[in-house]
Design a protein around this motif. Structure first.
Motif, PDB file in Angstrom:
ATOM      1  N   LYS A   1      -3.283   1.135   1.897  1.00  0.00           N
ATOM      2  CA  LYS A   1      -2.485   0.480   0.871  1.00  0.00           C
ATOM      3  C   LYS A   1      -1.159   1.206   0.739  1.00  0.00           C
ATOM      4  O   LYS A   1      -1.113   2.428   0.757  1.00  0.00           O
ATOM      5  N   ASP A   2      -0.127   0.447   0.558  1.00  0.00           N
ATOM      6  CA  ASP A   2       1.188   1.027   0.374  1.00  0.00           C
ATOM      7  C   ASP A   2       1.735   0.809  -1.024  1.00  0.00           C
ATOM      8  O   ASP A   2       2.802   1.313  -1.351  1.00  0.00           O
ATOM      9  N   LYS A   3       1.023   0.063  -1.853  1.00  0.00           N
ATOM     10  CA  LYS A   3       1.483  -0.211  -3.210  1.00  0.00           C
ATOM     11  C   LYS A   3       0.661   0.611  -4.200  1.00  0.00           C
ATOM     12  O   LYS A   3      -0.545   0.759  -4.034  1.00  0.00           O
ATOM     13  N   PRO A   4       1.305   1.137  -5.240  1.00  0.00           N
ATOM     14  CA  PRO A   4       0.572   1.922  -6.239  1.00  0.00           C
ATOM     15  C   PRO A   4      -0.449   1.070  -6.984  1.00  0.00           C
ATOM     16  O   PRO A   4      -0.233  -0.113  -7.219  1.00  0.00           O
ATOM     17  N   VAL A  81       4.571   8.248  -8.505  1.00  0.00           N
ATOM     18  CA  VAL A  81       3.401   7.843  -7.730  1.00  0.00           C
ATOM     19  C   VAL A  81       3.016   8.963  -6.763  1.00  0.00           C
ATOM     20  O   VAL A  81       3.861   9.587  -6.136  1.00  0.00           O
ATOM     21  N   THR A  83       0.937   9.713  -3.333  1.00  0.00           N
ATOM     22  CA  THR A  83       0.400   9.023  -2.153  1.00  0.00           C
ATOM     23  C   THR A  83      -0.697   9.889  -1.542  1.00  0.00           C
ATOM     24  O   THR A  83      -0.432  11.011  -1.105  1.00  0.00           O
ATOM     25  N   GLN A  85      -3.111  11.266   1.179  1.00  0.00           N
ATOM     26  CA  GLN A  85      -3.012  11.403   2.633  1.00  0.00           C
ATOM     27  C   GLN A  85      -4.389  11.284   3.297  1.00  0.00           C
ATOM     28  O   GLN A  85      -4.474  11.082   4.496  1.00  0.00           O
TER      29      GLN A  85
END
Length: 87
Positions: A1-4, A81, A83, A85
């Protein structure tokens, strides 16, 4: 996923907050502001204080993120946000 994605933790039934919970949540909101403004020293201190008040994993997690961001500054345009890893 790339969206918070927002993640919530249930604390108590709505309308059943006692003074201690209200005080804790107020301090948490203030500490999040310190965190998002990259005031790492005060944010870390407050997250550790919150963790002493209530041993919620959330506060420990944020303290660990502060340590990470001290070594890996997120930049001036950071939106707060984190991210992941790894899973």
């Amino acid at each position: 996923k790339d969206k918070p994605v927002a993640i919530y933790e249930p604390i108590c039934l709505q309308g059943h907050e006692d003074k201690a919970i209200k005080d804790e949540l107020k301090l948490y909101r203030e500490t999040l502001k310190l965190y998002r403004s990259q005031n790492w020293d005060l944010a870390e201190l407050q997250f550790l204080n919150l963790h002493k008040m209530s041993a919620r994993y959330l506060y420990q997690m944020y303290a660990e993120r502060v340590a990470y961001f001290r070594q890996n500054p997120p930049g001036q345009d950071w939106d707060g946000v984190f991210t992941f890893q790894t899973k």
